[in-house]
Design a protein around this motif. Structure first.
Motif, short mmCIF file in Angstrom:
data_model
loop_
_atom_site.label_atom_id
_atom_site.label_comp_id
_atom_site.label_asym_id
_atom_site.label_seq_id
_atom_site.Cartn_x
_atom_site.Cartn_y
_atom_site.Cartn_z
N LYS A 168 -8.92 70.00 45.33
CA LYS A 168 -7.80 69.92 46.48
C LYS A 168 -7.58 71.39 47.13
O LYS A 168 -7.71 72.37 46.12
CB LYS A 168 -6.74 68.98 46.43
CG LYS A 168 -7.02 67.44 46.25
CD LYS A 168 -6.01 66.77 46.07
CE LYS A 168 -6.25 65.25 46.04
NZ LYS A 168 -5.11 64.33 45.93
N VAL A 169 -6.84 71.51 48.28
CA VAL A 169 -6.16 72.79 48.46
C VAL A 169 -4.83 72.68 48.60
O VAL A 169 -4.23 71.74 49.22
CB VAL A 169 -6.77 73.12 49.93
CG1 VAL A 169 -5.91 74.36 50.57
CG2 VAL A 169 -8.32 73.43 50.08
N LEU A 170 -4.21 73.52 48.08
CA LEU A 170 -2.64 73.60 47.79
C LEU A 170 -2.09 74.51 49.23
O LEU A 170 -2.37 75.65 49.20
CB LEU A 170 -2.21 74.17 46.46
CG LEU A 170 -0.84 73.83 45.94
CD1 LEU A 170 -0.71 72.25 45.83
CD2 LEU A 170 -0.62 74.52 44.64
N LEU A 171 -1.35 73.67 49.90
CA LEU A 171 -0.96 74.24 51.34
C LEU A 171 0.60 74.71 50.92
O LEU A 171 1.53 73.65 50.71
CB LEU A 171 -0.89 73.19 52.30
CG LEU A 171 -0.29 73.66 53.74
CD1 LEU A 171 -0.98 75.24 54.13
CD2 LEU A 171 -0.43 72.67 54.72
N ARG A 172 1.03 75.85 50.86
CA ARG A 172 2.28 76.46 50.81
C ARG A 172 3.10 76.16 52.00
O ARG A 172 2.61 76.52 53.02
CB ARG A 172 2.42 77.82 50.06
CG ARG A 172 3.97 78.14 49.87
CD ARG A 172 3.88 79.48 49.18
NE ARG A 172 3.15 80.33 49.95
CZ ARG A 172 3.24 81.93 49.60
NH1 ARG A 172 3.59 82.02 48.33
NH2 ARG A 172 2.87 82.81 50.42
N TYR A 173 4.42 75.64 51.85
CA TYR A 173 4.84 75.33 53.28
C TYR A 173 6.67 75.71 53.00
O TYR A 173 7.18 74.92 52.80
CB TYR A 173 4.59 73.93 53.79
CG TYR A 173 5.02 73.85 55.29
CD1 TYR A 173 6.00 73.66 56.00
CD2 TYR A 173 3.68 73.41 55.95
CE1 TYR A 173 6.07 73.52 57.33
CE2 TYR A 173 3.87 73.19 57.24
CZ TYR A 173 4.78 73.27 57.94
OH TYR A 173 4.87 73.13 59.56
N PRO A 174 7.01 76.87 53.39
CA PRO A 174 8.29 77.18 53.27
C PRO A 174 9.10 76.65 54.42
O PRO A 174 8.71 76.46 55.66
CB PRO A 174 8.32 78.66 53.71
CG PRO A 174 6.97 79.16 53.39
CD PRO A 174 6.11 78.16 53.88
N ARG A 175 10.53 76.18 54.22
CA ARG A 175 11.47 75.54 55.35
C ARG A 175 12.70 76.11 54.94
O ARG A 175 12.93 76.34 53.96
CB ARG A 175 11.17 74.01 55.08
CG ARG A 175 9.81 73.47 55.51
CD ARG A 175 9.90 71.86 55.44
NE ARG A 175 8.45 71.35 55.58
CZ ARG A 175 8.19 70.99 57.05
NH1 ARG A 175 8.94 71.16 58.03
NH2 ARG A 175 6.91 70.34 57.07
N LEU A 176 13.21 76.07 56.10
CA LEU A 176 14.73 76.65 56.18
C LEU A 176 15.78 75.44 56.58
O LEU A 176 15.50 74.68 57.53
CB LEU A 176 14.84 77.65 57.19
CG LEU A 176 16.35 78.47 57.06
CD1 LEU A 176 16.48 79.35 55.77
CD2 LEU A 176 16.24 79.44 58.52
N PHE A 177 16.65 75.36 55.73
CA PHE A 177 17.54 74.11 55.79
C PHE A 177 18.94 74.65 56.08
O PHE A 177 19.48 75.52 55.58
CB PHE A 177 17.68 73.22 54.43
CG PHE A 177 16.48 72.56 54.24
CD1 PHE A 177 16.47 71.33 54.47
CD2 PHE A 177 15.56 73.12 53.67
CE1 PHE A 177 15.18 70.38 54.09
CE2 PHE A 177 14.16 72.39 53.54
CZ PHE A 177 14.14 71.16 53.78
N VAL A 178 19.76 74.23 57.05
CA VAL A 178 21.10 74.61 57.49
C VAL A 178 21.93 73.22 57.68
O VAL A 178 21.46 72.43 58.60
CB VAL A 178 21.02 75.47 59.04
CG1 VAL A 178 22.42 75.73 59.31
CG2 VAL A 178 20.20 76.68 58.35
#
Length: 265
Positions: free
Chosen positions: A250-260
């Motif tokens: 598989k391919v590991l997709l990094r996905y940063p997110r910002l929560f407020v």
């Protein structure tokens, strides 16, 4: 969620977005887990998409009046079929005004599609309309520098389609400092968290299918069928260089997110 509230783009595809429903809904649950309000009477899902984020709200607040708005008719049609007892309407976030005070505004992966000067103004205006103790909670991708998105821009700049795709870049979201300074004068608390998800996807083509549901669509819409095929072929080759294949294929997709999560003064 999430579908996007955008201008000057063709309709978004609920079926494409929901190819990764579990992965896209996880941040919606994580956002709601940070919301302190216990018994809101009125809840509005801003950019509700196909209703997956609204279903998360319904599970926590079954007695609340919950509404969902989105600029995409296809997304709203899907949301209505999933949650027929809730109110959904096609509305643009920039011009939206609530008919009554809202205890919880909740927005899952939408506000990043607004132009930078508009985003904070929209949030501020909606917070001003809330009662004291009301909550405005949102999360947005923070991934413009990730290979999945940087390579879209690189591919757009290098092919024969470069002219047609000029100025397609999404505006970077404001920094946590800018968000805090804009919202704190209106709020008793402003909590900001940045996190990274790592999604194991089947292969590099699955990365394309993921990005097709959101960030890639504006780049593909203006292209002819032949150019779309060439664009995606070039993009795929770039992805294969950028993302290694994991031990399980598989391919590991990094996905940063910002929560407020902001609470009205």
């Amino acid at each position: 969620m999430s579908s996007q509230t955008t201008n000057n783009r063709s309709d978004w595809s609920a079926s494409q977005y929901l190819k990764f429903e579990d992965e896209r809904t996880r941040p919606a649950r994580d956002l709601l887990s940070q919301v302190p309000i216990q018994n809101p009477k009125i809840v509005v899902d801003l950019g509700c998409g196909p209703g997956n984020s609204t279903a998360v709200l319904e599970a926590r607040y079954p007695e609340a009046h919950i509404e969902g708005i989105d600029s995409s008719p296809d997304m709203i049609q899907k949301a209505r079929s999933v949650l027929p007892s809730r109110d959904f309407s096609v509305q643009d976030l920039e011009s939206y005004a609530p008919a009554q005070p809202v205890d919880l505004f909740y927005s899952n992966a939408v506000l990043h599609w607004l132009k930078a000067p508009t985003r904070l103004r929209v949030i501020q205006n909606l917070i001003k309309s809330q009662p004291s103790g009301g909550v405005f909670a949102f999360q947005v991708p923070d991934n413009l520098s990730e290979p999945s998105h940087a390579l879209v821009r690189e591919t757009a700049e290098q092919g024969p389609w470069a002219g047609a795709l000029r100025d397609m870049d999404r505006d970077p979201f404001q920094s946590p400092q800018e968000i805090y300074d804009a919202l704190k004068p209106l709020c008793s608390t402003v909590n900001i968290v940045k996190t990274e998800y790592y999604h194991p996807l089947a292969d590099h083509k699955a990365v394309i299918e993921w990005v097709k549901g959101t960030g890639l669509r504006p780049y593909l819409d203006p292209l002819t069928s032949a150019d779309k095929e060439s664009f995606l072929d070039r993009y795929l080759k770039a992805l294969k260089k950028a993302y290694p294949i994991s031990v399980d294929g598989k391919v590991l997709l990094r996905y940063p997110r910002l929560f407020v999560v902001a609470v009205k003064e």
